[in-house]
Design a protein around this motif. Structure first.
Motif, PDB file in Angstrom:
ATOM      1  N   LEU A 188      19.288 -41.877  18.465  1.00  0.00           N
ATOM      2  CA  LEU A 188      19.100 -41.932  19.916  1.00  0.00           C
ATOM      3  C   LEU A 188      18.850 -40.551  20.513  1.00  0.00           C
ATOM      4  N   ASP A 189      19.692 -39.573  20.140  1.00  0.00           N
ATOM      5  CA  ASP A 189      19.570 -38.238  20.744  1.00  0.00           C
ATOM      6  C   ASP A 189      18.229 -37.586  20.403  1.00  0.00           C
ATOM      7  N   GLU A 190      17.842 -37.717  19.152  1.00  0.00           N
ATOM      8  CA  GLU A 190      16.563 -37.129  18.754  1.00  0.00           C
ATOM      9  C   GLU A 190      15.403 -37.808  19.496  1.00  0.00           C
ATOM     10  N   THR A 191      15.487 -39.116  19.619  1.00  0.00           N
ATOM     11  CA  THR A 191      14.429 -39.868  20.307  1.00  0.00           C
ATOM     12  C   THR A 191      14.282 -39.383  21.750  1.00  0.00           C
ATOM     13  N   ILE A 192      15.419 -39.259  22.426  1.00  0.00           N
ATOM     14  CA  ILE A 192      15.379 -38.809  23.823  1.00  0.00           C
ATOM     15  C   ILE A 192      14.784 -37.394  23.904  1.00  0.00           C
ATOM     16  N   ASP A 193      15.232 -36.517  23.004  1.00  0.00           N
ATOM     17  CA  ASP A 193      14.703 -35.146  22.949  1.00  0.00           C
ATOM     18  C   ASP A 193      13.192 -35.118  22.813  1.00  0.00           C
ATOM     19  N   LEU A 194      12.699 -35.914  21.866  1.00  0.00           N
ATOM     20  CA  LEU A 194      11.261 -35.941  21.598  1.00  0.00           C
ATOM     21  C   LEU A 194      10.489 -36.387  22.836  1.00  0.00           C
ATOM     22  N   ILE A 195      11.027 -37.370  23.530  1.00  0.00           N
ATOM     23  CA  ILE A 195      10.328 -37.890  24.716  1.00  0.00           C
ATOM     24  C   ILE A 195      10.329 -36.835  25.827  1.00  0.00           C
ATOM     25  N   LEU A 196      11.489 -36.211  26.027  1.00  0.00           N
ATOM     26  CA  LEU A 196      11.577 -35.177  27.067  1.00  0.00           C
ATOM     27  C   LEU A 196      10.589 -34.048  26.774  1.00  0.00           C
ATOM     28  N   LYS A 197      10.519 -33.635  25.510  1.00  0.00           N
ATOM     29  CA  LYS A 197       9.611 -32.538  25.140  1.00  0.00           C
ATOM     30  C   LYS A 197       8.152 -32.929  25.338  1.00  0.00           C
ATOM     31  N   SER A 198       7.863 -34.234  25.192  1.00  0.00           N
ATOM     32  CA  SER A 198       6.467 -34.679  25.321  1.00  0.00           C
ATOM     33  C   SER A 198       6.013 -34.661  26.779  1.00  0.00           C
ATOM     34  N   GLY A 199       6.965 -34.529  27.693  1.00  0.00           N
ATOM     35  CA  GLY A 199       6.617 -34.495  29.106  1.00  0.00           C
ATOM     36  C   GLY A 199       6.671 -35.858  29.789  1.00  0.00           C
ATOM     37  N   ARG A 200       6.906 -36.909  29.055  1.00  0.00           N
ATOM     38  CA  ARG A 200       7.023 -38.235  29.688  1.00  0.00           C
ATOM     39  C   ARG A 200       8.323 -38.302  30.475  1.00  0.00           C
TER      40      ARG A 200
END
Ligand SMILES: *Cc1c(COP(=O)(O)O)cnc(C)c1O
Length: 374
Positions: free
Chosen positions: A144-156
């Motif tokens: 979960l944490d990694e998924t959220i991180d990846l999305i935040l970094k993508s700008g979404r």
């Protein structure tokens, strides 16, 4: 194609089942109707068309790009969302084009699909739809944490649809430990996502088994499959308490090709199964090539009020049903015989006797059996 056998599909009964669902405690939730595997064998195009045009369902779930593209192309004048649940092949150019051209929604449920999706500019306007592993340990995002991180970094800034999937919803949602854990974990996922500043437009987790048991629905959507085709997915122990009075939308019919008297020790069909009794035998025009599996041997069905039993090995094109001798003049060559009708409990009984889950029997009816729409 079969001539004397057919799977008759009733839109009236599909409408009744959908109306019944809309009267349940989940009545204000939007329906994402699962039509994967050719609408559980009933025909994905007619089922989707009817559910969309006549019953105002706007979201449908498929398993692969090919199913989704076929659906979109076949119903190009309808307006609905198509989700793809298991096989995305995102790296294939053809898949990327299909997703864009046909406005498909890929459900991301592996880390490598998520990474690729967020990185590729091709997908920048495609809705972000995530399915988490909430304990089924099949597909689903695990971290979960990694998924959220990846999305935040993508700008979404938002997730279009957050999903989970129950592993054991045919058992008690309140008492079965893993169901309780999975529900709690799904709530935690949504809370954590929001607490990190991402918004969630849609969410869903409930399949038929959960829908039939729950009183409170915390998501925007529900994802029924089996129940809308008729049968309850619930374990027998729960069916009385959580009644689902949906009717089978299908009826499987075939023709009796030949009848004759049997005597004890008479060998029947391949491998010469020896009959243990006198009786009146009907050879029917359905076999495992049509989806009537060899496991039907021993299954009992009733015809004109007489109890028959599948005897001998089921063949590719035929099967044998043995009736008591006294039906001799009452069952004739060439007459129709119904394997299952609108009675969902009879169907569940049949699938239980054959030792198959109801899903398997419906999906197993092969393309050789014509679907006739009523
Ligand atoms: C098939 C499926 C459903 C529907 O399940 P039923 O038991 O048929 O209601 C819901 N969600 C997902 C992810 C599915 O694969």
């Amino acid at each position: 194609m079969r001539v004397g056998s057919s799977l008759q599909v009733s839109f009236d009964r599909l409408a009744e089942n959908i109306s019944l669902l809309k009267k349940m405690p989940c009545h204000d939730k939007k329906i994402l109707f699962m039509v994967k595997a050719n609408a559980y064998g009933h025909g994905i195009v007619p089922i989707t068309h009817f559910a969309n045009k006549e019953m105002d369902i706007r979201c449908f779930g498929t398993a692969s790009i090919a199913e989704a593209v076929f659906l979109r192309q076949s119903l190009s004048n309808n307006q609905f969302d198509i989700y793809i649940f298991s096989e995305l092949e995102l790296k294939e150019t053809a898949s990327q084009e299909a997703i864009l051209d046909h406005r498909l929604i890929p459900v991301l449920s592996t880390r490598h699909d998520l990474l690729f999706f967020l990185k590729e500019s091709t997908f920048k306007n495609v809705p972000l739809c995530l399915k988490f592993n909430i304990g089924m340990n099949r597909l689903g995002l695990d971290d979960l944490d990694e998924t959220i991180d990846l999305i935040l970094k993508s700008g979404r800034k938002s997730i279009f649809h957050v999903m989970g999937h129950f592993a054991c919803s045919s058992f008690s949602m309140n008492e079965h430990d893993s169901n309780v854990e999975q529900q709690n974990y799904f709530e935690k996922i949504k809370k954590t996502v929001k607490s990190k500043g991402l918004s969630i437009e849609r969410s869903s987790v409930d399949n038929s088994g959960a829908i039939l048991q729950k009183q409170d629905f915390l998501d925007s959507h529900i994802r029924p499959g089996l129940m809308l085709y008729g049968p309850s997915p619930l374990d027998e122990s729960l069916r009385e308490k959580n009644v689902w009075s949906g009717k089978m939308i299908s009826q499987l019919e075939t023709t009796i090709l030949k009848t004759f008297k049997t005597y004890p020790n008479m060998p029947i069909g391949y491998n010469g199964t020896l009959m243990d009794r006198q009786g009146f035998l009907a050879v029917i025009a359905l076999g495992y090539g049509d989806g009537l599996f060899t496991s039907f041997q021993g299954v009992k069905i009733s015809h004109k009020g007489f109890l028959g039993e599948f005897v001998g090995r089921v063949n590719m094109d035929m099967a044998q049903i043995l009736f008591p001798l006294d039906v001799q003049n009452k069952i004739k060559d060439g007459e129709k015989i119904i394997i299952w009708n609108e009675d969902s409990n009879c169907f569940l009984n049949l699938s239980q006797q054959a030792n198959h889950i109801p899903y398997e029997i419906l999906c197993g009816i092969s393309s050789r059996v014509p679907r006739v729409y009523l």
